[in-house]
Enzyme design. Structure first.
Site, PDB file in Angstrom:
ATOM      1  N   ASP A  83      -0.485  -5.387  72.915  1.00  0.00           N
ATOM      2  CA  ASP A  83      -0.937  -5.196  74.292  1.00  0.00           C
ATOM      3  C   ASP A  83      -2.406  -4.794  74.347  1.00  0.00           C
ATOM      4  O   ASP A  83      -3.019  -4.472  73.324  1.00  0.00           O
ATOM      5  CB  ASP A  83      -0.101  -4.112  74.978  1.00  0.00           C
ATOM      6  CG  ASP A  83       1.338  -4.530  75.197  1.00  0.00           C
ATOM      7  OD1 ASP A  83       1.579  -5.729  75.428  1.00  0.00           O
ATOM      8  OD2 ASP A  83       2.222  -3.653  75.148  1.00  0.00           O
ATOM      9  N   TYR A 123       4.532  -0.185  62.729  1.00  0.00           N
ATOM     10  CA  TYR A 123       3.484   0.362  63.589  1.00  0.00           C
ATOM     11  C   TYR A 123       3.257   1.828  63.248  1.00  0.00           C
ATOM     12  O   TYR A 123       4.163   2.528  62.794  1.00  0.00           O
ATOM     13  CB  TYR A 123       3.878   0.262  65.067  1.00  0.00           C
ATOM     14  CG  TYR A 123       3.752  -1.116  65.661  1.00  0.00           C
ATOM     15  CD1 TYR A 123       2.605  -1.491  66.366  1.00  0.00           C
ATOM     16  CD2 TYR A 123       4.779  -2.046  65.532  1.00  0.00           C
ATOM     17  CE1 TYR A 123       2.489  -2.752  66.924  1.00  0.00           C
ATOM     18  CE2 TYR A 123       4.675  -3.316  66.087  1.00  0.00           C
ATOM     19  CZ  TYR A 123       3.531  -3.658  66.782  1.00  0.00           C
ATOM     20  OH  TYR A 123       3.419  -4.914  67.333  1.00  0.00           O
TER      21      TYR A 123
END
Length: 266
Positions: free
Chosen positions: A57, A115
């Site tokens: 994003d 992540y």
């Protein structure tokens, strides 16, 4: 693209997401995909379309993004790294390149994605890391956060942690690793799964922050998971603290790793 003389390349890419409106190509605003495709197309002398392992994003960073593309161009290996980098801004860089078999797919060949979310946990803000870390001034109880995070391990329905506009057909994902630890004034959340729902990592982190500031009772994360209702979870953590650090592939592809992934992600 006609199959004759077509080569497939995988590239490792790192970027500072602060300057872009996410990975995916968009019409008006700058995107990482657009910048990379432009640079590759110049080197190839024909239009290049790339596929990535994970569409990050706006504001999300990466030291471990993997992409692939196909080309009929016959170029030196260094042209796809040094050459491409010469046409990219300083906040995007190709860090490795490898020719792969035609069946390699950056997204569908991936086994897991990892992540790291970094929180600067100090009473005063940082002037240096404003766009690289999430600042939380209240002291976080990392032991509580890690304890609650363990309820999310395994295969579950993660409806409580998916964005309302998430387009995935299934809310089921399998988290294989979720650790929360402190390093001086930094609190780190490491998470690995087969794949992630839209905003899933940031929604999990946002909920763990509420646990860390003792806003929620014990076993709240477990109850939240069982509720399958996004409205009960914490706020979505800001994108600036999130990094895509590693994408795992079957060993036979023999892909390199970022030079400092092993240091950045343990």
């Amino acid at each position: 693209m006609v199959a004759k003389n077509v080569k497939t390349f995988a590239l490792g890419v790192e970027y500072d997401g602060s300057y872009y409106h996410g990975w995916q190509r968009q019409k008006i605003v700058p995107s990482i995909q657009e910048e990379i495709e432009k640079a590759l197309s110049i080197i190839a002398n024909h239009k290049i379309d790339v596929v990535c392992a994970g569409r990050t994003d706006a504001g999300v960073h990466s030291i471990g993004q993997v992409i692939h593309f196909k080309t009929t161009a016959n170029r030196k290996k260094s042209s796809w790294s040094i050459g491409v980098n010469s046409y990219l801004s300083e906040n995007i860089s190709v860090v490795w390149v490898k020719e792969v078999t035609e069946n390699f797919h950056a997204r569908y060949s991936a086994i897991t994605r990892s992540y790291r979310y970094i929180i600067y946990n100090y009473s005063l803000r940082s002037a240096i890391f404003q766009t690289k870390l999430n600042h939380i001034y209240r002291k976080l109880n990392v032991d509580k956060m890690h304890f609650e995070a363990q309820f999310l391990l395994g295969e579950h329905d993660f409806t409580s942690f998916r964005a309302l506009g998430c387009q995935s057909h299934s809310p089921w994902r399998n988290i294989t690793k979720l650790n929360v630890f402190r390093f001086h004034n930094w609190v780190v959340v490491d998470i690995t799964a087969n794949s992630f729902l839209h905003h899933m990592v940031r929604n999990i982190v946002g909920s763990l922050i509420e646990v860390g500031i003792s806003k929620k009772k014990e076993y709240w994360i477990k109850d939240l998971l069982e509720k399958k209702d996004r409205s009960h979870a914490g706020a979505t953590a800001p994108a600036k603290g999130l990094y895509l650090v590693y994408v795992e592939y079957p060993l036979h592809f023999n892909l390199p790793r970022s030079a400092y992934t092993s240091i950045f992600f343990k």
